[in-house]
Design an enzyme around this catalytic site. Structure first.
Site, PDB file in Angstrom:
ATOM      1  CG  HIS A 132     -10.598   6.684   3.215  1.00  0.00           C
ATOM      2  ND1 HIS A 132     -11.697   7.028   3.725  1.00  0.00           N
ATOM      3  CD2 HIS A 132      -9.611   6.834   4.338  1.00  0.00           C
ATOM      4  CE1 HIS A 132     -11.305   7.835   5.018  1.00  0.00           C
ATOM      5  NE2 HIS A 132     -10.174   7.215   5.095  1.00  0.00           N
ATOM      6  CD  GLU A 133      -5.939   5.426   4.225  1.00  0.00           C
ATOM      7  OE1 GLU A 133      -5.133   6.367   4.694  1.00  0.00           O
ATOM      8  OE2 GLU A 133      -6.782   5.010   5.013  1.00  0.00           O
ATOM      9  CG  HIS A 158      -6.702  11.019   4.655  1.00  0.00           C
ATOM     10  ND1 HIS A 158      -7.527  11.935   5.221  1.00  0.00           N
ATOM     11  CD2 HIS A 158      -6.548   9.821   4.991  1.00  0.00           C
ATOM     12  CE1 HIS A 158      -8.357  11.066   5.929  1.00  0.00           C
ATOM     13  NE2 HIS A 158      -7.686   9.654   5.821  1.00  0.00           N
ATOM     14  CD  GLU A 175      -9.656   9.231   8.676  1.00  0.00           C
ATOM     15  OE1 GLU A 175     -10.070   8.592   7.519  1.00  0.00           O
ATOM     16  OE2 GLU A 175      -8.442   9.344   9.001  1.00  0.00           O
TER      17      GLU A 175
END
Length: 436
Positions: A278-279, A282, A358
């Protein structure tokens, strides 16, 4: 006139606080919609009755403190102007030294100290609340150390800002906001570059991840995502909090993948890999640079509006504020108040963009790891560790949430699961067995 303005401001704040209390404790509905009851997003399926009660209590009080804190800053800066404290700070600075930079430093020190002391009770209440509900494990001494670091870091940055800002204003009273905005570009990039290696270590110790097997898995994900990372860093947060977190920070050669040790202690490898994917999303989707661009655009608009509002306010109430013009450093509390007000007003828009990013990152992570069960379990653990509301009230979501709600995040993962099963069924592929 000044006394009347101060009374009205205090009364407005009290009425606002009572309205927010009524909204959060009596009017707002955070119950789960019927169609989600019994699903993986239903907190009753992964929290016990005591945790459900604590989650509701903690969230309501924490949300109230949030909505009280920012307007309190506006009130404090407003009263500093009205009662003549800004004038007094400026006088003390002039009596202490004749050096202009020294006078600015002394003025900013007294302003920062007074604002800090005025907001300290609310900050302490927030800390005490976290301790009471076992979110924070930090001792008072450790918390005060972080508070003092915050004070001096903010003081140093504010001194730089004031020195440059008032130099620009005295050079160009009409277009200072444009030149100030142009300088925010390198300043913001510089802060992002030095934060991982200069600022963050002031608060916590960072060291390479001890679990080398897990680090190899994370770096493999990073390689697939095209992230030039050589190490994963672990930070000792267990002595301060029971909450969970992980992030990718910095830009260029100072980019870092960071895991809180609480996350390592409470989640298994599949769950941690989902969070890291997930990170990494970004980075892959360049959300950091999109965020910088958005921040710079909002800063341009914000500085322009601040210039216009300050000139109007000083023309109208300059005598009550005891300032002679926008070039007068005694007007700096007005600058801070207006900028904070505009930032708060813009937060629904910035939060909306953040929630979209997100959501994209969640989608990227689940497609990269292909572990929907681990993803759902991760969100459930995050909810439990932070005593978060799965379905927060509307105003809380709009003004506080830079992430989708847990209801939205978990339900989207479940939709992904259903979609995958349907695809596999249509292709004649046996669906994998899921162990609950």
């Amino acid at each position: 006139m000044a006394r009347k303005m101060g009374f009205i401001a205090v009364l407005a704040y009290v009425i606002y606080g009572l309205l927010m209390y009524w909204y959060l404790f009596y009017l707002a509905d955070s119950s789960l919609p019927f169609e989600f009851q019994g699903s993986s997003a239903d907190p009753a399926t992964f929290l016990n009755s005591r945790e459900l009660m604590l989650s509701t209590e903690y969230s309501q009080i924490r949300n109230l403190l949030f909505f009280l804190s920012t307007p309190l800053e506006w009130l404090i800066y407003f009263l500093i102007l009205l009662v003549g404290l800004s004038k007094a700070f400026h006088k003390w600075a002039g009596e202490t030294t004749k050096n202009k930079l020294g006078q600015g430093a002394i003025y900013i020190f007294w302003l920062s100290l007074f604002a800090y002391l005025a907001t300290f009770p609310l900050s302490y209440l927030s800390y005490h609340l976290s301790r009471t509900y076992n979110i924070s494990t930090q001792s008072f001494g450790s918390w005060m150390k972080d508070e003092l670091i915050d004070f001096w870091v903010n003081f140093a940055m504010m001194l730089v800002i004031v020195s440059v800002l008032y130099w620009l204003i005295n050079k160009s009273k009409r277009f200072w906001w444009i030149f100030a905005w142009l300088l925010t570009v390198p300043f913001s990039l510089f802060l992002m570059f030095v934060q991982p290696v200069v600022i963050d270590p002031l608060y916590n110790d960072f060291y390479p991840l001890k679990n080398k097997e897990l680090e190899a898995k994370i770096l493999d994900l990073a390689s697939q995502a095209g992230i030039p990372a050589e190490h994963v860093f672990e930070v000792n947060m267990a002595e301060k909090t029971n909450a969970l977190n992980a992030y990718v920070t910095g830009i260029g050669s100072n980019s870092r993948i960071v895991l809180w040790d609480t996350t390592l202690n409470k989640l298994n490898d599949d769950q941690i890999l989902f969070i890291m994917a997930h990170e990494m999303a970004h980075y892959v989707e360049k959300h950091i640079y999109i965020g910088i661009a958005g921040y710079l655009l909002l800063s341009l608009v914000g500085l322009y509006l601040t210039s216009r509002i300050m000139n109007w306010a000083i023309r109208k109430w300059g005598t009550e504020f005891k300032v002679s013009g926008i070039h007068d450093i005694r007007a700096f509390p007005l600058f801070l108040m207006i900028l904070s007000l505009l930032a708060f007003t813009a937060s629904p828009l910035s939060n909306f963009v953040s929630r979209y990013q997100e959501t994209r990152a969640d989608r990227y992570a689940i497609e990269m790891t292909e572990q929907p069960e681990a993803a759902i379990a991760t969100f459930q653990e995050l909810t439990k560790a932070g005593l978060s509301q799965v379905n927060p009230p509307f105003l809380v979501k709009v003004f506080r949430y830079g992430h989708p709600t847990m209801l939205e995040r978990i339900s989207r993962i479940e939709e992904y699961q259903i979609s995958q099963r349907n695809n596999e069924a249509s292709e004649g592929i046996p669906a994998p067995e899921i162990n609950d």
